[in-house]
Design an enzyme around this catalytic site. Structure first.
Site, PDB file in Angstrom:
ATOM      1  N   LYS A  72       0.976  -1.207  -0.162  1.00  0.00           N
ATOM      2  CA  LYS A  72       0.010   0.095   0.119  1.00  0.00           C
ATOM      3  C   LYS A  72       0.847   1.264   0.071  1.00  0.00           C
ATOM      4  O   LYS A  72       1.668   1.383   0.986  1.00  0.00           O
ATOM      5  CB  LYS A  72      -0.860   0.161   1.347  1.00  0.00           C
ATOM      6  CG  LYS A  72      -2.265   0.693   0.955  1.00  0.00           C
ATOM      7  CD  LYS A  72      -2.143   2.112   1.146  1.00  0.00           C
ATOM      8  CE  LYS A  72      -2.008   2.848   2.328  1.00  0.00           C
ATOM      9  NZ  LYS A  72      -1.703   4.339   2.324  1.00  0.00           N
TER      10      LYS A  72
ATOM     11  N   GLU B 294       9.138   1.471  11.089  1.00  0.00           N
ATOM     12  CA  GLU B 294      10.122   2.362  10.995  1.00  0.00           C
ATOM     13  C   GLU B 294       9.555   3.632  11.030  1.00  0.00           C
ATOM     14  O   GLU B 294       8.887   3.914  10.116  1.00  0.00           O
ATOM     15  CB  GLU B 294      10.831   2.254   9.633  1.00  0.00           C
ATOM     16  CG  GLU B 294      12.361   2.724   9.683  1.00  0.00           C
ATOM     17  CD  GLU B 294      12.263   4.117   9.298  1.00  0.00           C
ATOM     18  OE1 GLU B 294      12.078   4.755  10.319  1.00  0.00           O
ATOM     19  OE2 GLU B 294      12.429   4.271   8.132  1.00  0.00           O
TER      20      GLU B 294
ATOM     21  N   CYS C  49      12.718  10.886   8.460  1.00  0.00           N
ATOM     22  CA  CYS C  49      12.589  10.448   9.702  1.00  0.00           C
ATOM     23  C   CYS C  49      13.900  10.466  10.643  1.00  0.00           C
ATOM     24  O   CYS C  49      13.828  10.730  11.577  1.00  0.00           O
ATOM     25  CB  CYS C  49      12.158   8.988   9.572  1.00  0.00           C
ATOM     26  SG  CYS C  49      12.951   7.855   8.458  1.00  0.00           S
TER      27      CYS C  49
ATOM     28  N   GLU D 121       8.888  15.729  16.165  1.00  0.00           N
ATOM     29  CA  GLU D 121       9.121  15.496  14.608  1.00  0.00           C
ATOM     30  C   GLU D 121       8.529  16.890  13.900  1.00  0.00           C
ATOM     31  O   GLU D 121       7.220  16.699  13.463  1.00  0.00           O
ATOM     32  CB  GLU D 121       9.011  14.115  14.189  1.00  0.00           C
ATOM     33  CG  GLU D 121       9.552  14.021  13.059  1.00  0.00           C
ATOM     34  CD  GLU D 121       9.397  12.477  12.497  1.00  0.00           C
ATOM     35  OE1 GLU D 121       8.239  11.970  12.714  1.00  0.00           O
ATOM     36  OE2 GLU D 121      10.386  11.825  12.076  1.00  0.00           O
TER      37      GLU D 121
END
Lengths: 539, 539
Positions: A230, A306, A340, A437
């Site tokens: 996906k 992750e 990330c 973040e």
């Protein structure tokens, strides 16, 4: 030294298996010397957007080797983040499309031929795919930049070669999945088989669509599994193109199925599916928690995650400040800050702090923002309106919490999702911009006095994805390397993503590792087979 | 052949590191020849219970090296399942006790000395503990039988030697946790460190309290972690004794903390704790799903799960029926049927089915049930009232669904949780007794015609923990070994639990592997450390 290998890669005269990762680094470092047509004082980032030399041909799901419309017939738009205009309308998958894709993958796994082919045959198909990637390098790179907004040079000269390099790597693993024989405590012969795990569900993000495709699809196929992938709703296009090439390379139908769509519908259906044997997800920590919960509530499929990060980049007192500034700049601003593992907490020793701030600010001001198809541009637009607004909110939060805004601080131009390279100094650990973040071009610089303090502060984060260390001192490097609770420690470098280096997080940055030998474990089951031994010659 | 080594184990003249697992098997197989005082037609299983030669001395939590009461001051009873009488009142832990234990473990990990000791020093402490286990073999065995109900001979001559054997095994790993150096794609030196993961939360079940202690504590300590262990509320006693011995062996305070208590209070607090870096759980699939969900909702701590099973035991047409009957009997009835990997679906080829049924029934009728402290007794009581009632419910379900009750079918005696060895034939795949984990002395026998059919039927289960195969034909053995979706395939043997053999489940039987080299992964973090290379002599 990393740059030395770059020229050969650009010329593409050498095998693509060398130097790809270094290019990621060198791109960030060299671009400052490029022509800077679009500085962030310019009114419009993209006055007349360059037309991408590619078309979005594949927009349907790829299920069981066929391009098909969504079961519902619905589509959703894929955007050009430079212009906020629609590139194409893409089939919108939901639970029914996932069901169909899983059924195809299930059949291809349970009945074959994929897991029943020899590992050598599987390896050859991966290699043929890698060849096709090299052949279609420029179209794929253009499509990646068009839909994602990252500089075309980065796509074409770094990420596409890395895509090929990663499939060369995994092709080599396919026929090297060894099991074990194991010493028994009695008269038994013990073998441990490493078996494919079955149907793997994989959900990938939008920041590196093709690289993430490789990290997920490579090990799963090398180990003999079948896949339902996906893609991110922001970037559905390149994975469909790549999957099409995989079928040209000889991949049997049903082995790699690609469904476009949104997380709460298609993604959730995949994570909760009772016939999916494994789920791997890359994305935000909040969504990762949901994925794990869906696996827990359904069939306990093993999960690889992750997730997010807030990685410290530590500049020690012995650092060459010019080099440290350049590397710290790269660590944060690379890929529009949408990594990330971005080095988003720049800890600078007090002895070099003032000099560092001045130079970091100057470097950010030199950063070339503009049309990512334009040569020399270092920074394109953010991915979409939501991310764009989120980054601007964090910038306001930084200002409101009394961090010092050194430069940037607003959108860039008046169209598209461009943001000015932004630097905050005087950042404190308890500010939101030092904890969350941001996923954008916002550098937060913090001051520290000694190693013990910076270790403690660096580790006081719910994240633990990566860390950067800049020092000449081997004792400092060794101390920090062990003490930092992070899955990767880059010493005097950053964002080195070589195929054999495992990548993944401590703490809430994830579970499991991708790349390297560790990535295979995610896609293998371990089976012990025990039989009695009669008259063994040895035990 | 397994039995050959048993005598030396019983005499305990050899190192305990050989043959322990084999004796598990031989115990089950030899006991049928023992004196059978208490047949299951006897009215009372335990007319006058034998007094255990041990006392329950340690009943408090063991936190930071000290025995302490529960924060709340509360206690709960530990029972003797032979008599339903209370052995001792044990400190009842809840969230506050878990907090205290985690704080101690956190300090012992973050400040040391445990992870900062040399691996050799850690190894020596594990070895000294193993020595103390051998010294206290009989007390620990008696306590295990008293609280759990398993035959004392099994505890003393098989499980305690295996406890020592497992700690010898893990002591040997402590100084062999190697990292890797990794080939880069450019001028970089890449190391991968295997680090202790931190504070490990561990939740163990009641069916093998000390063996489960070893499977959990052994690898966690060998890898340099600290631990908070939550025991099953049914069997809190032996882990406290063992943990006490560990401190005598020189384990620093705070490294191994043991909290007694219930799942929804103490267990849930541990699984959701934000300062716990890892959780490992052995128990039911339903509880395992909750544990994973709590990890997902809190801090994404990695989870190892060893859960339920409904393992097929496949008797092929070429089987020696007498041996097959004995092994299938052992595979199911061992440990009162309270094994997650029990061979609880006995598939028998139609050519030998009738003979098998007669002999399996005769064997079950010969099974010696009674006071587990009595020599020659093969089967003691079930663990508690809840399990006892559950097993009886499944027996009624089998009868109601028209399986043929060949023998047994009711409680044994009038006191304690004893159940008659029960055999059902003519069991169909869609009956509850063929689908659910009964966890008691109830054998379900099913007929099959050919290999493809039995593979399909064996794999049609949400579980995938283990499988047994009984055949002389190497092709049949190889075909079944690959096709069965189970973590362990025992061919012509069963319940071989040697230290180096990985154990764990496919599908909803769990995630991860315990024992063997695989068990170390559960307690290690993987950290890549990358530095640039100047002028490398080789790449």
């Amino acid at each position: 030294m990393a740059a030395r290998r770059t020229s050969s890669l650009i010329a593409r005269s050498l095998s693509s298996s060398s130097g790809a990762a270094s290019l990621l680094l060198s791109l960030g470092r060299n671009r400052s010397r490029g022509r800077s047509i679009y500085r962030f004082s310019t009114a419009a980032a993209v006055e007349k957007p360059i037309t991408p030399p590619v078309q979005a041909v594949y927009t349907q799901h790829l299920i069981n080797g066929q391009f098909v419309d969504a079961a519902s017939g619905r589509t959703f738009p894929a955007y050009d983040p430079r212009t906020e205009e629609v590139i194409a309308h893409v089939a919108e998958g939901d639970a029914e499309d996932i069901n169909r894709a899983v059924a195809a993958a299930r059949k291809a796994f349970d009945e074959g031929p994929w897991p029943k082919m020899t590992p050598y045959e599987r390896s050859r198909i991966l290699l043929r795919f890698a060849d096709l990637v090299e052949k279609h390098n420029d179209e794929l790179a253009a499509l990646e930049t068009w839909n994602n907004g990252k500089p075309y040079e980065q796509s074409a000269k770094s990420e596409l070669p890395m895509l090929s390099r990663l499939f060369h790597y995994y092709a080599g693993w396919a026929d090297k999945i060894h099991g074990l024989t194991v010493p028994g405590d009695g008269n038994h012969h013990v073998q441990v088989l490493h078996e494919p795990i079955g149907v793997a569900g994989q959900i990938i993000p939008w920041n590196f669509p093709l690289i993430m495709f490789a990290w997920k699809v490579g090990p799963a196929l090398a180990c003999g599994n079948t896949i339902v992938l996906k893609t991110a709703e922001q970037t559905p296009l390149t994975a469909l193109y790549a999957a099409k090439l995989f079928h040209e390379a000889g991949l049997p139908p049903g082995v790699l199925n690609v469904v476009s769509g949104y997380g709460p519908t298609a993604g959730a259906a995949l994570a909760s599916h009772m016939d999916v044997d494994k789920i791997a997800f890359t994305g935000s920590t909040d969504t990762g928690k949901i994925v794990l919960e869906l696996a827990a509530r359904s069939n306990l499929k093993p999960v690889t995650l992750e997730l997010g990060g807030k990685s410290p980049f530590i500049v020690c007192e012995d650092a060459d400040v010019d080099k440290a500034v350049e590397l710290a700049h790269f660590a944060l601003f690379f890929n529009q800050g949408q990594c990330c593992c971005a080095g988003s907490r720049t800890y600078v020793h007090e002895l070099v702090y003032d000099e560092f701030i001045e130079k970091a600010k100057a470097r950010a001001k030199r950063r070339v923002v503009g049309d990512p198809f334009k040569q020399g541009v270092e920074q394109g637009p953010q991915i979409d309106s939501e991310q764009f607004q989120k980054v601007l909110r964090y910038i306001r939060s930084g200002i409101e919490s009394n961090a010092t805004l050194e430069c940037g601080g607003d959108r860039f131009g008046s169209k598209g999702y461009f943001i000015q390279p932004t630097v905050f100094s005087n950042v404190q650990d308890d500010m939101l911009i030092a904890q969350d973040e941001i996923f954008g071009p916002v550098q937060s610089i913090l001051k520290f006095k000694n190693l013990d303090e910076v270790i403690r502060r660096a580790n006081t984060s719910r994240y633990g994805l990566a860390a950067g260390v800049f020092t000449k001192n081997i004792d400092t490097a060794n101390t920090l390397s062990r003490a930092l609770r992070a899955g990767t420690v880059w010493v005097n470098c950053f964002d080195v993503f070589d195929a054999a280096i495992p990548f993944g997080g401590y703490k809430m940055s994830g579970i499991g590792r991708e790349k390297g030998i560790y990535s295979l474990n995610n896609y293998l089951q371990v089976k012990a087979v025990v039989t009695p031994l009669k008259n063994p010659a040895w035990l």
